[in-house]
Design a protein around this motif. Structure first.
Motif, mmCIF file in Angstrom:
data_model
loop_
_atom_site.group_PDB
_atom_site.id
_atom_site.type_symbol
_atom_site.label_atom_id
_atom_site.label_comp_id
_atom_site.label_asym_id
_atom_site.label_seq_id
_atom_site.Cartn_x
_atom_site.Cartn_y
_atom_site.Cartn_z
ATOM 1 N N SER A 40 -11.252 2.573 1.375
ATOM 2 C CA SER A 40 -10.335 3.598 0.877
ATOM 3 C C SER A 40 -10.654 4.954 1.502
ATOM 4 N N GLU A 41 -11.948 5.285 1.582
ATOM 5 C CA GLU A 41 -12.343 6.551 2.210
ATOM 6 C C GLU A 41 -11.917 6.578 3.672
ATOM 7 N N TYR A 47 0.827 -1.208 0.000
ATOM 8 C CA TYR A 47 0.000 0.000 0.000
ATOM 9 C C TYR A 47 0.863 1.259 0.000
ATOM 10 N N ARG A 73 2.667 5.268 -2.890
ATOM 11 C CA ARG A 73 2.711 6.722 -2.673
ATOM 12 C C ARG A 73 3.892 7.305 -3.438
ATOM 13 N N ASN A 132 -1.021 13.505 -2.736
ATOM 14 C CA ASN A 132 -2.437 13.456 -2.375
ATOM 15 C C ASN A 132 -3.191 12.338 -3.083
ATOM 16 N N ARG A 133 -2.552 11.707 -4.035
ATOM 17 C CA ARG A 133 -3.216 10.625 -4.761
ATOM 18 C C ARG A 133 -3.292 9.379 -3.864
ATOM 19 N N PRO A 134 -4.513 8.909 -3.577
ATOM 20 C CA PRO A 134 -4.630 7.763 -2.661
ATOM 21 C C PRO A 134 -4.145 6.473 -3.316
ATOM 22 N N GLN A 169 -8.218 7.136 4.067
ATOM 23 C CA GLN A 169 -7.814 8.490 3.692
ATOM 24 C C GLN A 169 -8.367 9.548 4.635
#
Length: 1465
Positions: free
Chosen positions: A597-598, A270, A274, A280-282, A601
């Motif tokens: 995912s939400e 995961y 990054r 900022n891209r998840p 984040q």
């Protein structure tokens, strides 16, 4: 025929060696016997005599340690060798039949090779597990000798022009290759282990897992055969029949399967996504899952492909058996000729089925193991995120406890189940394409018509799947909303019952449930359509194929073609049936990934490393909000705090409710966003210039290891589901002297003495079995016990400060706050000088003690008994829960149940009739084709006019019945779900309050969440699949038995074997299922506890300990689940093998019967086709039966709550007989009142007599357990009044309907309860009051100005639990709620415990003014609050000890009330 090794044919020269020894074929075959005899001669004595073990001295699972490299390759090659030997033996037997005499050399070497290969693998297994590598030399020599002899034979074949066109040449070449590869494996073992030809043999250590005797899950460590058949599970499953399986028996997981290992793997995948260019891209969770767990999924998919390809061997073998029944063998045959032998085909069909099922179960296991590993990793990832969640997420309602519970309990399981079904996504298209190709091979162009039916209906299926996905989303939304409302009801059930609001909130849940049921009806309809399509498509395809075949060809298909095609259509049923299921789970998985995912984040708190030294937290430390005391993101509660510096001193922050005291403390802990300025923590407390912000800092704490942790106790008590001692020590080492000191300081000893097991009493979830005061005292004791330099306490601290004079000596600094700013700061003397009023208030407050108790704790003994009874019920080792099934069916309605059963039976009867009619039709074609003359054509057309319409009619009837059955099953399930939830909700909400005291909230919530979800969506498709599979198997056995009655002879031992397998499996499966259930609840509770006590855990810096506990709970649950899955595989492998034996038996019986002319080829084809379906569906029967048994547990749990006795709401008086203004005066007479919580418990009130005049103000006080709160509950008939009575304004309350009684009285509880919605809804859910009345109540409660400032005023949003308001503000709303209901009697049950002194004084005056002409009964939290009462009642152990005016009681210096007052001064 005479027996002779080389044969004794007339004129043969079998024994002649004139042309050379090696040129005699019989001699070469005899030479091939030598290696086999050598191996058997050497190995048998070793196997029987045994040898000493050279294993490591470390104690390990001795028989599972695989020492040698190339283990799996060796087993695969050996199994391949066994298969080739079977083919060689079959070729020899068939060839021998063409000879005049028996030539034993044609098959005896093959037979001996098979025995030798079997012996070699047994010998190798024993050598390997005993770690005696030198004995492997025997195998090495054997492989060399076998390779040489077979090479000689192959060389001679080539010399005599016997080539690849001959089967014997191909078999010999394969044997040479296999022996060569096995020889290479043996050389590799010598190279790696160096046990021979090398001076220093390599020493090996056992794997770490095998050194740990606690690891009992041995699937990764056993040999390949045991892996494939789950043989290592035998002791566990058979032993379960004698002794229940316990957690200790299943042990721990191997390291590679533990949650921590898989979490690190998933986390790395995961975080690797990054990128610095776009921070900022998840990261993609899908990509992370693929990188972390892609390899086992690829392995599972490969195994699934092999299984799917082997499944097509069935139709091919059926075609061959029916086609070549009258063929015979030749001496030197080709491969094609061997495959024309029906017996050979029957054996090959059996072997293909065994391999296919082995690969299939291996594929299932790999996906299940991977899915469990993924779930463990996701749970760890979610937990780590919870520990870093920003406080604003919880307070603003952006992330509720219900959402977190859904992530843990539902979303992770959805992804796990998706992974289980994942290989189907790419195996189904392959199955369908291969099936269509083979259909074309058998049926020509007409097969394309049948395939086109499938293709044309595919868009319809896709449309249905899309609708299912949309409906699923809608259902999930309504389900979440319903669960949220249900959770709020259960948390505030005491308030709802006291205010008689349960029906209002019940109707609210029913409204939401109605919306959910509307979605479920749509979902059930589309699911029915999906099931109908899956069942009807094969029938429609068969119909189209055979009708077109009839019109294209003058003659119909032969039985071999027809039933091979029919078997292919049966194979195509499985991927078509799974299509909707896979699509549904894929949609659920996408929704779950989006939610996950939400969540990942969402905002986090800043890094708290600044607490370790000379660094500060500034405005970058937070993520989104300051601590918010509003309702949306635009309202901020801003603290304006100047420079404050402390050093080792006792500091108190004071102020009214909502002034920012708690917010300042949270800001110090880094729980809020700092918009400006900084908070400094210095690692050297001795430095006078360090900035050390504290709320209450006790300098008596010694320097400790936990220098940077903060002992923290909040206003809202938070306890673990553990013992009292464990809650106080909170992970710190037990120090007896310190423990006793803290217990005494917190006045906990009287509370502990009341508990049934003292400080070893288990505290229920959320401290359900303790009073509010007890919970708070334990929280403070926990803070004091921790050996930290800093102690933060929020709220009422009177319990700690029993010695007033010494407190003022210690008090160094006071900070007074107002509206988010520091109003005054200084020492006690400064406050006394500049603000005398404030000084007087706080002097009074500091000298007060808590004497409160909400309820008696004698109930816990009964709770333990109930738990034991429930445990006994759960562990009952029963068979299929037929009674529960009957309960479910009856809940769906008897008519629907009858319609489902009858339509199912009729449907499968018609399906059998279709296949039987096809058998007769094709058999008649075959017999007519065998005849001569020109009448054949006319006869054919005449017969077609007879057979074809009947065939079409039967197919049409079958399709219609498919539609009816699919609709009845789904809507039966929907009807059952509707009735069960309705009955459950009404039973729970109308249950006595005692039920909620002894039943954990999590247990009740599980009935409404997981269990209701199973009943709503899981049981109907499982029930449909089970009935369909069972009826298919029963019809198959019936058809086979009617065609070949000899099959019944073989069926008896097979049925006995099946019975014993089931007998052992069911007991073990039940135990493992119970373990899975019992280990899942603590895991879910741990997540809930962590989310609720997040601030406390972070303040104490105990994140690591809680993480470790979560990992342990996850691993324990995963162990139980893995063993349960392995047990299911154990069963399915054995039932699959039994199914393969059924096919072999049916084929043998059919071949025998047809050779004697007992039946036609068409009927034989029908019997073999149905035998093949037994293999396919016997597995489904067992799986669905196991699933249904597990799912029916949900019905059983719900049904157990349906037996809960409801409160008697009726009463002996009718509501119309009660005056509308009753109680008008407020006169209360209590005569010989005896009260208990349960008929099995002792009384908590004993012969209490009391008279309260109208408008009188009465105060009730007493020590813990005196019965104060029990008396307040008795006014509302919430407890069992088994003797005596309470008369209010001339009416005995026991005669009144409960709704009438409780709606006419008012009460204010200690614990504030708010519901999500609006402020208006919280004050007046009945919607009967005007706005003026509501504003009046808010003004009385000092909340009017604050509410007016909120957007929407009375319609301003209240989040779940009222988290967007402080605890004090919540209590004020509860006070306002009581004022809205203008009753002549008000009960105040320690209502001012959570508010500040100034507000309390105002409220006391308001109560005296607003209720001047009304009766007020106050349960005293602080004794000074009842000094102005008209009457004071002192209680002790359920009796009235003192009863008089407060002035009179104070004159009795030796009285209890006087002692209370003296202690409170």
């Amino acid at each position: 025929m005479a027996l002779s090794f080389c044969g004794s044919d007339n004129g043969s020269n079998s024994y002649s060696v004139n042309e050379g020894v090696l040129n005699n074929g019989c001699f070469v075959d005899a030479l091939n016997l030598v290696p086999h005899v050598f191996l058997l001669f050497i190995t048998f004595p070793i196997l029987f005599i045994g040898w000493g073990s050279q294993s490591s001295k470390v104690q390990i699972h001795h028989n599972t340690w695989l020492h040698f490299p190339g283990h799996n390759m060796r087993w695969i090659l050996t199994f391949s060798l066994l298969f080739v030997h079977v083919c060689e033996f079959a070729e020899g037997i068939v060839s021998n039949k063409g000879m005049q005499t028996n030539h034993l050399h044609l098959f005896i070497p093959a037979f001996m090779g098979f025995i030798a290969a079997t012996t070699s693998v047994v010998y190798y297994h024993n050598i390997e597990t005993s770690n005696f590598p030198k004995l492997l030399l025997v195998l090495f020599i054997y492989w060399v000798l076998a390779f040489i002899t077979k090479s000689i034979k192959l060389w001679k074949f080539a010399e005599y022009s016997v080539g690849p066109q001959h089967l014997r040449f191909c078999i010999t070449a394969l044997l040479v290759l296999l022996y060569g590869l096995l020889m290479a494996v043996e050389i590799n073992v010598i190279r790696v282990r160096k046990y021979v030809f090398f001076a220093n043999p390599q020493k090996v250590k056992p794997p770490e897992d095998l050194q740990d005797l606690g690891v009992r899950f041995l699937q990764p460590f056993v040999n390949l055969l045991s892996k494939a058949t789950y043989w290592w599970m035998n002791p566990l499953i058979i032993g379960a029949h004698k002794r229940p399986i316990e957690l200790k028996k299943i042990g721990k997981l191997p390291i590679a399967m533990r949650a921590l290992t898989n979490y690190l793997r998933l986390k790395d995948a995961y975080e690797d996504q990054r990128v610095t260019e776009d921070p900022n891209r998840p990261p993609s969770i899908w990509r992370s899952m693929y990188r972390a767990f892609g390899r086992p999924i690829l392995l599972s998919s490969t195994l699934r492909y092999l299984a799917d390809l082997l499944s097509f061997a069935g139709p091919l073998c059926i075609s061959g058996i029916v086609k070549y029944l009258n063929k015979t063998g030749v001496y030197f045959m080709s491969t094609t000729e061997l495959l024309q032998n029906t017996s050979v085909l029957a054996v090959l069909l059996f072997l293909a089925l065994v391999l296919q099922r082995t690969f299939l179960q291996a594929s299932y296991y790999v996906t299940i193991e991977t899915g469990i590993n993924l779930r463990g990793a996701l749970l760890a990832m979610i937990y780590n995120k919870i520990l870093r969640l920003s406080t604003s997420n919880m307070s603003m309602g952006e992330m509720t406890l219900g959402q977190i519970n859904n992530l843990v309990a539902i979303e992770t399981n959805q992804l796990m189940w998706f992974l289980f079904l994942c290989p189907n996504l790419w195996s189904m298209p392959v199955q369908i394409v291969m099936g269509v190709i083979m259909l074309y091979y058998f049926m020509g162009c007409s097969a394309l018509v049948g395939a086109s039916v499938i293709v044309l209906l595919a868009p319809v299926q896709y449309r249905i799947a899309t609708k299912l996905a949309d409906t699923q989303k809608s259902t999930l939304e309504h389900s979440t909303d319903r669960l949220k409302k249900t959770t709020e009801i259960l948390k505030g059930i005491k308030l709802l019952k006291l205010y008689a609001w349960e029906n209002i909130f019940c109707d609210s849940v029913e409204d939401t449930r109605g919306k959910e049921l509307t979605s479920l009806k749509t979902f059930a309809f589309y699911t029915s359509m999906s099931i109908f399509m899956n069942a009807a498509i094969p029938i429609a395809a068969v119909l189209a194929t055979f009708v077109v075949y009839h019109f294209i060809n003058e003659t119909g298909p032969t039985p071999s073609e027809a039933f091979a095609a029919l078997a292919l259509f049966h194979i195509l049923v499985t991927p078509l049936f799974l299509l909707s299921t896979v699509v549904r789970f894929a949609v659920k998985a996408m929704v779950s990934v989006q939610k996950l995912s939400e969540f990942l984040q969402s905002d986090e708190i800043g890094d708290d490393s600044w607490r370790n030294g000379d660094t500060s937290v500034s405005m970058e430390a937070g993520k989104k909000h300051l601590g918010v005391v509003g309702v949306n993101e635009t309202i901020f509660f801003q603290l304006n705090v100047p420079l404050i510096s402390f050093h080792s001193q006792l500091t108190m922050i004071v102020g009214q409710v909502g002034c920012g005291k708690s917010s300042l403390l949270l800001a110090m802990l880094g729980e809020m966003q700092t918009l400006g300025g900084s908070v400094y923590w210095n690692s050297r407390l001795q430095d006078r210039n360090s900035y050390l912000p504290v709320c209450l800092l006790f300098p008596m704490m010694q320097p400790s290891k936990n220098r940077y942790s903060v002992a923290y106790a909040t206003q809202k008590s938070w306890l673990l589901n553990a013992t009292v001692e464990e809650n106080i020590t909170f992970g710190s080492p037990f120090n007896k002297q310190r423990y006793k000191t803290v217990i005494d300081a917190c006045s906990l000893q009287p509370d502990i003495d009341l508990l049934p097991f003292g400080d070893q009493t288990e505290i229920g979830e959320r401290g359900i079995n303790l009073s509010g005061g007890q919970r708070q005292r334990i929280c403070v004791a926990r803070a004091l016990y921790q050996n930290t330099n800093i102690v933060f306490l929020i709220g009422d601290t009177g319990v700690l400060l029993s010695n007033g004079s010494s407190f003022f000596v210690c008090l160094v600094q006071i900070i007074a706050m107002k509206d988010g700013s520091v109003l005054r700061e200084g020492t006690l003397k400064d406050i006394q000088t500049h603000d005398i009023e404030l000084y007087d208030h706080w002097k009074t407050l500091m000298n007060r003690q808590d004497h409160g108790l909400e309820k008696v704790c004698d109930t816990e003994e009964e709770e333990e008994e109930d738990d034991d009874n429930m445990s006994t019920t759960t562990n009952r080792r029963s068979k299929i829960p037929w009674r529960v099934c009957w309960c479910y069916m009856s809940s769906g309605g008897f008519f629907m149940a009858f319609l489902m059963v009858s339509s199912k039976l009729l449907k499968h009867s018609v399906i059998v009739a279709i296949d039987y009619w096809l058998a007769i039709w094709t058999s008649s074609k075959t017999s007519q084709s065998a005849g001569a003359g020109q009448d054949v054509s006319n006869g054919s057309s005449l017969d077609d006019s007879y057979y074809l319409p009947v065939f079409i009619t039967l197919c049409a009837a079958g399709i219609t019945l498919c539609l009816i059955t699919s609709l009845t099953v789904e809507f039966l399930g929907l009807s059952a779900a509707t009735n069960l939830h309705h009955n459950l909700l009404n039973k729970i909400i109308h249950a006595p309050i005692r039920f909620f005291d002894i039943t954990p909230l999590g247990q009740i919530l599980n009935r409404f969440s997981a269990d209701t979800n199973i009943i709503d969506q899981h049981i109907p498709p499982t029930l449909e699949s089970l009935t369909r599979s069972t009826l298919l198997c029963l019809s198959a056995i019936g058809v086979i038995s009617s065609i070949t009655p000899a099959f019944l002879i073989a069926l008896v031992p097979l049925a006995v074997a099946f019975y014993f397998i089931q007998k052992y499996f069911r007991v073990a499966s039940k135990d493992l299922q119970d373990l899975d259930d019992s280990t899942q609840l603590p895991l879910l509770c741990h997540f809930s506890e962590t989310a609720e006590g997040l601030t406390t855990i972070r303040a104490f810096r105990h994140e690591a300990r809680f993480k470790q506990r979560m990992l342990e709970l996850t691993d324990t649950n995963n162990t139980a689940y893995l063993f349960l899955s392995a047990a299911n595989r154990w069963l399915e492998v054995r039932t699959d093998y039994l199914g393969a034996v059924i096919v072999l038996t049916a084929a043998g019986a059919a071949i025998w019967s047809l050779r004697y002319g007992l039946h036609s080829g068409g009927l034989v084809g029908l019997g073999l086709t149905y035998a093949l379906t037994v293999t396919n569906y016997l597995n489904w029967v067992v799986r669905n039966l196991a699933d249904l048994e597990v799912q029916m547990a949900a019905v059983k749990k719900v049904n157990s709550f349906l037996g809960t006795e409801s409160e008697n709401y009726e009463g002996s008086m009718d509501a119309s007989q009660v005056p509308e203004n009753w109680p008008q005066n407020g006169e209360i007479k209590i005569q010989e009142l005896c009260v208990r919580y349960d008929p099995m418990l002792k009384p908590v009130l004993k012969h209490v007599n009391m008279f309260i005049e109208p408008g009188q103000k009465v105060g009730i006080c007493g020590r813990t357990g005196s019965g104060k709160s029990s008396l307040s509950l008795a006014f509302f008939n919430m407890v069992d009044i088994f003797e005596g009575k309470i008369v209010i304004d001339g009416i005995d309350i026991c005669k009144l309907p409960l709704q009438t009684l409780r709606s006419r009285l008012s009460i204010i509880l200690q614990d504030p309860v708010l519901f999500s919605g609006s402020i208006r809804f919280n004050l007046d859910p009945e919607r009967t009051c005007t706005d003026d009345r509501l504003w009046e109540a808010l003004e009385i409660a000092q909340l009017k100005n604050m509410v007016k400032a909120l957007p929407g005023g009375l319609d301003a949003v209240v989040t779940e639990g009222g988290e967007n308001f402080s605890v004090g503000q919540r209590q004020l709303f509860c006070l306002a709620r009581a004022f809205v209901r203008k009753s002549s009697i008000l009960i105040m049950d320690e209502a001012t415990a959570s508010i500040d002194m100034a507000t309390e004084n105002i409220l006391q005056k308001v109560v005296m003014t607003a209720f001047a002409d009304r009766t007020v009964v106050t349960i005293a939290h602080r004794v000074h609050t009842i000094l102005t009462a008209d009457l004071v009642i002192v209680m002790k152990r359920g009796n009235i000890l003192e009863y008089d005016k407060p002035e009179t009681l104070l004159e009795q210096e030796d009285g209890m009330f006087a002692s209370f007052v003296r202690a409170d001064m």
